[in-house]
Structure formats: C-alpha cells, structure tokens
Design a protein around this motif. Structure first.
Motif, PDB file in Angstrom:
ATOM      1  N   SER A 205      -0.292 -80.011 -54.510  1.00 27.53           N
ATOM      2  CA  SER A 205      -1.290 -79.004 -54.123  1.00 27.53           C
ATOM      3  C   SER A 205      -0.662 -77.913 -53.262  1.00 27.53           C
ATOM      4  N   VAL A 206       0.330 -78.285 -52.438  1.00 29.12           N
ATOM      5  CA  VAL A 206       1.006 -77.266 -51.612  1.00 29.12           C
ATOM      6  C   VAL A 206       1.673 -76.239 -52.526  1.00 29.12           C
ATOM      7  N   ILE A 207       2.405 -76.717 -53.525  1.00 34.16           N
ATOM      8  CA  ILE A 207       3.130 -75.797 -54.437  1.00 34.16           C
ATOM      9  C   ILE A 207       2.151 -74.917 -55.197  1.00 34.16           C
ATOM     10  N   LYS A 208       1.110 -75.556 -55.737  1.00 40.34           N
ATOM     11  CA  LYS A 208       0.153 -74.807 -56.562  1.00 40.34           C
ATOM     12  C   LYS A 208      -0.537 -73.706 -55.728  1.00 40.34           C
ATOM     13  N   ASP A 209      -1.000 -74.081 -54.539  1.00 42.19           N
ATOM     14  CA  ASP A 209      -1.703 -73.100 -53.689  1.00 42.19           C
ATOM     15  C   ASP A 209      -0.778 -71.958 -53.299  1.00 42.19           C
ATOM     16  N   LEU A 210       0.444 -72.325 -52.865  1.00 41.62           N
ATOM     17  CA  LEU A 210       1.360 -71.282 -52.385  1.00 41.62           C
ATOM     18  C   LEU A 210       1.698 -70.282 -53.476  1.00 41.62           C
ATOM     19  N   GLU A 211       1.915 -70.795 -54.694  1.00 40.80           N
ATOM     20  CA  GLU A 211       2.266 -69.871 -55.784  1.00 40.80           C
ATOM     21  C   GLU A 211       1.123 -68.903 -56.054  1.00 40.80           C
ATOM     22  N   SER A 212      -0.091 -69.432 -55.999  1.00 37.85           N
ATOM     23  CA  SER A 212      -1.253 -68.562 -56.240  1.00 37.85           C
ATOM     24  C   SER A 212      -1.406 -67.540 -55.094  1.00 37.85           C
ATOM     25  N   TYR A 213      -1.245 -68.003 -53.857  1.00 38.64           N
ATOM     26  CA  TYR A 213      -1.360 -67.080 -52.707  1.00 38.64           C
ATOM     27  C   TYR A 213      -0.288 -65.998 -52.790  1.00 38.64           C
ATOM     28  N   TYR A 214       0.950 -66.424 -53.071  1.00 41.21           N
ATOM     29  CA  TYR A 214       2.042 -65.457 -53.080  1.00 41.21           C
ATOM     30  C   TYR A 214       1.809 -64.377 -54.138  1.00 41.21           C
ATOM     31  N   SER A 215       1.287 -64.791 -55.297  1.00 40.36           N
ATOM     32  CA  SER A 215       1.072 -63.783 -56.348  1.00 40.36           C
ATOM     33  C   SER A 215       0.061 -62.725 -55.878  1.00 40.36           C
ATOM     34  N   GLN A 216      -0.832 -63.108 -54.967  1.00 40.23           N
ATOM     35  CA  GLN A 216      -1.818 -62.137 -54.475  1.00 40.23           C
ATOM     36  C   GLN A 216      -1.259 -61.204 -53.395  1.00 40.23           C
ATOM     37  N   VAL A 217      -0.263 -61.671 -52.640  1.00 36.51           N
ATOM     38  CA  VAL A 217       0.225 -60.824 -51.523  1.00 36.51           C
ATOM     39  C   VAL A 217       1.574 -60.164 -51.792  1.00 36.51           C
ATOM     40  N   LYS A 218       2.184 -60.560 -52.911  1.00 40.98           N
ATOM     41  CA  LYS A 218       3.531 -60.076 -53.248  1.00 40.98           C
ATOM     42  C   LYS A 218       3.656 -58.552 -53.129  1.00 40.98           C
ATOM     43  N   LYS A 219       2.599 -57.856 -53.506  1.00 37.71           N
ATOM     44  CA  LYS A 219       2.657 -56.385 -53.510  1.00 37.71           C
ATOM     45  C   LYS A 219       2.844 -55.777 -52.107  1.00 37.71           C
TER      46      LYS A 219
ATOM     47  N   ILE B 196       2.086 -52.638 -40.225  1.00 37.62           N
ATOM     48  CA  ILE B 196       3.341 -53.309 -40.600  1.00 37.62           C
ATOM     49  C   ILE B 196       3.442 -54.658 -39.892  1.00 37.62           C
ATOM     50  N   ILE B 197       3.798 -55.680 -40.658  1.00 40.27           N
ATOM     51  CA  ILE B 197       4.011 -57.009 -40.065  1.00 40.27           C
ATOM     52  C   ILE B 197       5.513 -57.277 -40.075  1.00 40.27           C
ATOM     53  N   GLY B 198       6.079 -57.382 -38.888  1.00 40.76           N
ATOM     54  CA  GLY B 198       7.535 -57.522 -38.738  1.00 40.76           C
ATOM     55  C   GLY B 198       8.014 -58.949 -38.972  1.00 40.76           C
ATOM     56  N   ASN B 199       9.334 -59.073 -39.103  1.00 38.98           N
ATOM     57  CA  ASN B 199       9.945 -60.361 -39.436  1.00 38.98           C
ATOM     58  C   ASN B 199       9.688 -61.487 -38.432  1.00 38.98           C
ATOM     59  N   GLY B 200       9.313 -61.141 -37.201  1.00 44.48           N
ATOM     60  CA  GLY B 200       9.110 -62.165 -36.174  1.00 44.48           C
ATOM     61  C   GLY B 200       7.782 -62.891 -36.269  1.00 44.48           C
ATOM     62  N   VAL B 201       6.904 -62.417 -37.159  1.00 42.88           N
ATOM     63  CA  VAL B 201       5.571 -63.024 -37.292  1.00 42.88           C
ATOM     64  C   VAL B 201       5.648 -64.220 -38.237  1.00 42.88           C
ATOM     65  N   VAL B 202       4.926 -65.295 -37.922  1.00 48.48           N
ATOM     66  CA  VAL B 202       4.819 -66.416 -38.872  1.00 48.48           C
ATOM     67  C   VAL B 202       3.494 -66.262 -39.619  1.00 48.48           C
ATOM     68  N   VAL B 203       3.579 -66.302 -40.944  1.00 49.24           N
ATOM     69  CA  VAL B 203       2.435 -65.902 -41.768  1.00 49.24           C
ATOM     70  C   VAL B 203       1.831 -67.078 -42.534  1.00 49.24           C
ATOM     71  N   SER B 204       0.542 -67.286 -42.330  1.00 53.54           N
ATOM     72  CA  SER B 204      -0.208 -68.206 -43.198  1.00 53.54           C
ATOM     73  C   SER B 204      -0.760 -67.345 -44.329  1.00 53.54           C
ATOM     74  N   LEU B 205      -0.318 -67.607 -45.550  1.00 50.99           N
ATOM     75  CA  LEU B 205      -0.752 -66.765 -46.683  1.00 50.99           C
ATOM     76  C   LEU B 205      -2.252 -66.899 -46.902  1.00 50.99           C
ATOM     77  N   GLU B 206      -2.760 -68.100 -46.679  1.00 49.07           N
ATOM     78  CA  GLU B 206      -4.194 -68.324 -46.856  1.00 49.07           C
ATOM     79  C   GLU B 206      -4.995 -67.475 -45.858  1.00 49.07           C
ATOM     80  N   ALA B 207      -4.551 -67.489 -44.585  1.00 46.44           N
ATOM     81  CA  ALA B 207      -5.249 -66.708 -43.555  1.00 46.44           C
ATOM     82  C   ALA B 207      -5.122 -65.212 -43.838  1.00 46.44           C
ATOM     83  N   LEU B 208      -3.961 -64.810 -44.326  1.00 48.58           N
ATOM     84  CA  LEU B 208      -3.734 -63.399 -44.623  1.00 48.58           C
ATOM     85  C   LEU B 208      -4.688 -62.920 -45.731  1.00 48.58           C
TER      86      LEU B 208
END
Ligand code: GDP
Ligand code: IMO
Ligand code: MG
Length: 418
Positions: A184-198, A67-79
């Motif tokens: 590029s920030v928007i495009k990358d983030l949307e793609s990353y988020y769709s992969q981790v949303k679950k 479990i990753i709690g709310n206090g963690v700052v998350v790089s979606l790319e690194a995740l």
C-alpha cells in the motif's frame, strides 16, 4: 522591499502566517526552507480563515511565487490535500508553486514511528505533532532518506522497500506495534507522486533569480526555541528553525538576505511538553488563551500561555541577526489591568522543568480596545509604553504591530514594509 528572513522568536505560533500574508503583497516569492506539515500558519482575509501547513503563506497573492526549498520534509498526501483545499477556494496554485527535487519525503512509516515513540516515552514524551517529522529527518541525516528526485531513479522501488522494511522491523520488534503494509505504501506514493510531479524540479536557478529581484520572503516555520541545536532540547522539533536553517534549506548565501524580521507575540505560548519559565498556569493563563484563541492550528491542542519572555527574545535576536520585530496579538492583552514582562532567570533545570531567580517587570495595562488602531498614534498611551519598554529591553525596534488576526489589522512603523 528587501529579501526578508521571517522567524518566530519563541516556540512557534507567533503569527508568522499573518505577517507573511501582509508582506507578500509586495513580494516576488515566498519560500519555505525547513520543517514540514507540523507547521500551522493562519491567514485571515476579510474574516475568511485559511490554515497552511506546507505551502508558503504567499500563495494567496496572485503575483507571488511559492517555493518549497530542499530543507523541507514533504508528506505528499498532506501536500495534495492542501493544494486541493486551495483550489476549491479558487486560489491559483498551478503556475505559482515550485518544490525542490531535493526535499525528503515523509512516509507513512515515519508517522507510525513518531506516534509509537511518543507512546513509549509516556510521561517523558515530547508532545510532537505526530506527523512523522522527526523520523523523516533522522533518515535524511543517516543517508537512507528518500528525496523527490529519487522517484525518477531506476532503483526507487528497491530503496523504498529497504527503508520501509527497516521501519517495520523497528515498529514490530522494538515498539511491539503494527507494521505498515509495503504494497500500500508503494501504490499510494506512486499515485501521489504522479499528481505533484509537475511542481517538482531543481530550484537553484529560480531561487537565484528571485533573490536578485529582491522582495523575497523566507518563511520560517516553528520558532527559535524549537531549533534542534539552539532550542530547549530535547523538547524541540527536528530542524534548524533559525537563520542557519534558511541557508542549508535553500542553498542561498547569507548575503542574499537583507533583513531579518523576528515575529514576536505580545505574550508567550508553547504547545507540547518542555520547560516554559514565564508560564501562567492559573486562571490568568487560561484567560489569555481564551482571548487569544490559543488552540494549535495543526493539532487543535490547547497552547500554554505566559508573560512575554525577553530573555528568549534577546537570544533570538542574536541567533537570527534580527533587524526588527513584528509584535503580534497586542489586542489580546487589551483587558488586563497589569501586564508583566519576564526579564531574566537562571539556567533551566530539565528534570524539574523549573528555573530560579525569575525576574519580572510589572506595567499598567491600557484596558481599551486596540483592534481598530490604524496608526501607532491611535494606540493607547500604556500600549505604546509597553511596546517601547520591549524595544528598550531588547535594543531592537518594533517595526510592525498587529492588533487582530485580519490582514488589515496592522500598523507600520518602518517605511521599508509599507
Ligand atoms: P504561526 O504558526 O506563527 O503562523 O501562527 P498561528 O497561525 O499558528 O497562530 C497565530 C494565531 O493568532 C492565528 O489564529 C492567527 O489568526 C492569530 N493572529 C495573528 N495575529 C494576530 C493578532 O494580532 N491578534 C489576534 N487576536 N490574533 C492574531
Ligand atoms: P508553527 O510553524 C508550535 C512543536 C510540537 C512539539 C515539538 C516537536 O505553526 O509555528 P514535531 O512534530 O515538530 O516533531 O514536534 O515542536 N511544534 C510546534 N509548536 N508551532 C509549530 O509550528 C510547531 N511545530 C512543531 O508541538 O512540542
Ligand atoms: Mg502555527
């Protein structure tokens, strides 16, 4: 096993990952609550090394939730990178990982700002990991940060646009640096988020559930002396690495935590800049670094080495309400004929980075291998004297002793961990 808060007692890299891996065998869940992918936690299982930065170190156990709690700052790319690496190594991630929707995300502009600031500080730089951790926490505190839950907000793109424009303004006009293209920030983030949303949801219920069943591990990242409030400021990270960080980074209450386990290396190390009173800057320090493989698990930088600083250890015990200590890397001292313990010193002078009145205790080494010891009694007499002296100086029991990087190289001295 109780619900355990596991915390590094010095400046990080104490061997937290290894101890979490050892204990997660009996755990229902392993929780990260602060920091981000600045952490580098190393697990070695039958010689195979896994380095985790963001995902809790219990992930290698099939029965342990991560479990990753709310206090963690998350790089979606690194995740995503970390998940992919685990899946490639046949580690089951999908049903085990859950991430709080309250986590703030690290943007590429946070990373650019971190690097630009370090560059502009020159000799006064902190020596950060360059991962954008500080700037991401700054935006959280200034209430303009972006949380995972904001991806679902209809104003998400506008919010992101505003923040990236603000970052780019500083990059260009203050640091005279290149801007990061918004498209590029928007495009990358949307793609990353769709992969981790679950993996993303409100974790309140899940956390309350796992602490009820007990045997939950709360895995601290960094170490006590890197705490933003109680560490060697400004040479610290940007979160509360101590007990308070667990509470704010999960929303749990102090009574949910039944045991605080301090992770202490048998000597002390630090990576990056900042004061280090017991540092050994000569040949001996280099040898300890060589024997201990002291290279940063995140940045590959050389770690500075010194004698065990028990002034810091006593402070850590108090700050974190530590009940017992896991002493790691005892084997690294195997070759030494004399070993010192740093007992005390005066106030740190942050201009000269020095201290007055350094006090040491010198002990005889054991000069034999400890790496195959299976029980406390297998350890050489002088190694036991070293351990017992530390217990004496800190009035706290050493409940686990680690004598090598592998999962199997562990000595239990307390029933609750067996
Ligand atoms: P963490 O950040 O606290 O998890 O620690 P790191 O993984 O960054 O650094 C600890 C290093 O020491 C890793 O390379 C571990 O594999 C290694 N390690 C952990 N425990 C022991 C031990 O008892 N002996 C030896 N020799 N190495 C260890
Ligand atoms: P683990 O969890 C050791 C240090 C950096 C720098 C300072 C600030 O593996 O013990 P940051 O990028 O966080 O803004 O850098 O903190 N630092 C660590 N040192 N172990 C870590 O994590 C660290 N995470 C950050 O070297 O001095
Ligand atoms: Mg580390």
């Amino acid at each position: 096993m109780p619900n355990i808060f596991l915390v590094g007692t010095h400046w990080g890299d104490e061997g937290k990952g290894k101890i979490v891996d050892v204990l997660s065998d009996k755990s229902t869940a392993c929780v990260r609550f602060q920091g981000g992918h600045n952490a580098g936690h190393t697990l070695v299982i039958k010689g195979k090394k896994t380095i985790l930065h963001l995902i809790p170190s219990g992930i290698l156990r099939d029965s342990c939730k991560s479990i990753i709690g709310n206090g963690v700052v998350v790089s979606l790319e690194a995740l995503i990178d970390e998940i992919d690496n685990l899946v490639t190594s046949d580690v089951q991630v999908e049903d085990k990982l859950t991430i709080s929707e309250g986590c703030h995300i690290i943007l590429p502009t946070h990373k650019a700002l971190d690097i630009a600031r370090e560059k502009s500080l020159g000799k006064k730089s902190i020596g950060t990991t360059g991962r954008g951790i500080g700037p991401a926490y700054e935006d959280k505190v200034s209430r303009q940060g972006i949380r995972l839950k904001d991806f679902e907000d209809k104003n998400f793109e506008k919010k992101l646009q505003n923040l990236v424009s603000y970052h780019n303004f500083i990059l260009k006009n203050y640091y005279n640096d290149s801007e990061v293209p918004l498209v590029s920030v928007i495009k990358d983030l949307e793609s990353y988020y769709s992969q981790v949303k679950k993996y993303v949801c409100n974790i309140e219920e899940l956390l309350n559930e796992v602490v009820k069943t007990s045997g939950c591990i709360f895995e601290g990242a960094q170490g006590t002396m890197l705490d933003i409030d109680h560490g060697t400021y400004p040479y610290v990270t940007s979160s509360n690495t101590t007990f308070a960080g667990l509470l704010s980074g999960t929303g749990l209450s102090p009574t949910d935590i039944e045991y605080s386990l301090g992770i202490t290396k048998a000597y002390t190390t630090r990576v990056g800049q900042g004061p280090f009173p017991s540092e050994l800057d000569g040949e001996l320090g280099k040898n300890i670094a060589k024997w201990g493989g002291e290279k940063g698990a995140t940045t590959g930088r050389d770690r500075r080495c010194g004698w065990l600083d028990t002034k810091i250890l006593r402070k850590s015990i108090k700050l974190n309400n530590i009940n017992g200590i896991a002493l790691t890397k005892l084997d690294v001292l195997d070759k030494l004929d004399k070993i010192k313990i740093c007992l005390n010193y005066g106030e740190i002078d942050y201009n000269s980075m020095s201290v007055n009145d350094l006090e040491y205790l010198e002990m005889d080494g054991w000069q034999q291998s400890t790496s195959n010891a299976k029980s406390y009694d297998d350890l050489p007499k002088n190694a036991k004297l070293y351990i017992e002296k530390i217990e004496d100086i800190c009035s706290t029991s050493i409940v686990l002793v680690s004598t090598g990087p592998d999962r199997e190289q562990i000595i239990y001295r307390n029933k609750i961990f067996e």
